[in-house]
Every structure is written in structure tokens, then in C-alpha cells.
Design an enzyme around this catalytic site. Sequence first.
Site, PDB file in Angstrom:
ATOM      1  N   GLN A 144      43.371   4.341   7.318  1.00  0.00           N
ATOM      2  CA  GLN A 144      43.117   5.777   7.445  1.00  0.00           C
ATOM      3  C   GLN A 144      43.202   6.450   6.070  1.00  0.00           C
ATOM      4  OE1 GLN A 144      42.317   6.984  10.553  1.00  0.00           O
ATOM      5  NE2 GLN A 144      41.752   8.902   9.574  1.00  0.00           N
ATOM      6  N   HIS A 172      43.652   6.913  16.489  1.00  0.00           N
ATOM      7  CA  HIS A 172      43.240   5.504  16.390  1.00  0.00           C
ATOM      8  C   HIS A 172      44.409   4.614  15.961  1.00  0.00           C
ATOM      9  CE1 HIS A 172      38.910   5.714  17.244  1.00  0.00           C
ATOM     10  NE2 HIS A 172      38.974   6.930  16.722  1.00  0.00           N
ATOM     11  N   GLU A 228      33.820  15.527  20.303  1.00  0.00           N
ATOM     12  CA  GLU A 228      33.503  14.117  20.058  1.00  0.00           C
ATOM     13  C   GLU A 228      33.234  13.422  21.393  1.00  0.00           C
ATOM     14  OE1 GLU A 228      36.357  12.009  17.695  1.00  0.00           O
ATOM     15  OE2 GLU A 228      36.079  13.300  15.949  1.00  0.00           O
TER      16      GLU A 228
END
Length: 260
Positions: A144, A172, A228
Site C-alpha cells: 500500500q 484490502h 466503487e
Amino acid sequence: MNKKLAAFSLSSLLFLGGCQFGDDNKSGQKQHGQTENKKPKKAEDSLTLPASSFNTIKKEDGREVIQNPENLLVLVNKNVLLPAGYAPKDLRRPNVNFSFGDSNEEKALMRDAAATALENMFQAAEADGIELYAVSGYRSYDRQVALLNAEIEQVGKQQAEQAVAVPGTSEHQTGLSMDISSKSANLLLEQTFKEKPEGKWLADHAHLYGFIMRYPKGKEGITGYEYEPWHYRYVGKKTAKIIHDKGYTLEEFFKVVKKI
Ligand SMILES: [Zn+2]
């Protein structure tokens, strides 16, 4: 004053909020009125969870850091962070189609329960003639960091932080999320996915397998993220159904659910 009454009105308020976007708020739910002994109360009563399903938070350098990140209902967002070193212990590669084929990638991984649920969902989709592709699942803290730095170089800090999660704030990292696409969307993560048969199928069915669309349209102010239609988060079937039927976000869900 009366606790029950307070919780009751809060959930009614949120329910109305959800109605504005909901195509799924039917299920015969009437407006909660004065009718004391009627069924809808049952649904309210079922919104209880053990304390272990809630975040345990510790303030570190003025930031809220989650102390029990392995909780399957963990709530991660721009204000509530995962610990930097956290990596789930039960990651595995689900047996589904990936946009990057068979190559061995960190982003193919999910936690075991989420991986099993994803397999079931992809199989059910296939049976309905819908071909889904997993694009991006687990993302380590270090990856990340790399992703954010790359984006900052391209579009600058402010815009990058709008689109890419600051390390520790990405869902995530939990191993419970998967970005999903289809050939009809060129295996890309774009908002047009919502118009594709695969995007529509997911929006209608994901909750049956324990997944929620984590960043819905119109809730950007609550989730902190743009819409999203490709990002699905595993929360288990019971929670997913409530969230789907009432049009909640995970943030709103935790405002109405009570500890037992
Ligand atoms: Zn995502």
C-alpha cells in the site's frame, strides 16, 4: 432518556437515509410508527452482536488504531486504521478466475472464510451465465505504501490520497476484500462496471454469499471513498443481508447494531 427508544429512532433515521438509494428496501418494511407490538421490532432486536465483533481502538499519535484486526467484521476507514504490521494468518488463494491469470501474486490472496465465500459466489454467478474475474484482494501494508507513492508521483499528494488509501486505512489489508471485474468491462475497475450484467449481478446477489458493496453511490460522505461498484467486502451472510436490505454502509450498520 430511554435507551431503547433512542436506538430505535436512530435506526429509523438511518433507514430513511438508505431509502434514497435503495432499490432493495422493499421486504414489506413499513415505516416504524407508533405501533408498539408489531413485527418490525423483531428486526431491530436482531441487530445485536458480541463485543468481539466491534473494533477495539487505541489512540496512537492521535490516530485511532484497531487492536483486534482479525475480527471478521473489522471496520476500517480513513479515520480508523489497521496496525502497520498487521497481516492475517489465514490467507489463501481462492479457486476462481483472476484477471492476471495463474501468476503468483499477493493480491490473489484472501482470508480463508472470505476465499470460500468468494468461490461460492463465483460458482453461483457462473451457473447464472455470469463470468466474474477477481482483480485485487489482499494488499500488505508495504505494498500500500508503494502504491500510494506511485500515485503521488503521478497526480500529486492530495488527489492521490483521495483515490488510494493511506497505508493502514485500506480495507484490502484485512484480506476480506476483493475487487471484481469482467471481460465486458475489459477487466478494469471502472464505474461503468455497474452497467454491465456482471456488475448488476453482484449488486443483486453478493449479499447472499456474505459480501457487501463497500463503497456505494451517494454514501461517499460516510465511507470517505468514491463510488466503487467493483469493491466487495466479506462480512458474513447475516450482516450482509441486513446491510443490503436496509441500504446501509458498514459505518451505518455499526451505528445501529448493539453489543451483547
Ligand atoms: Zn478495492
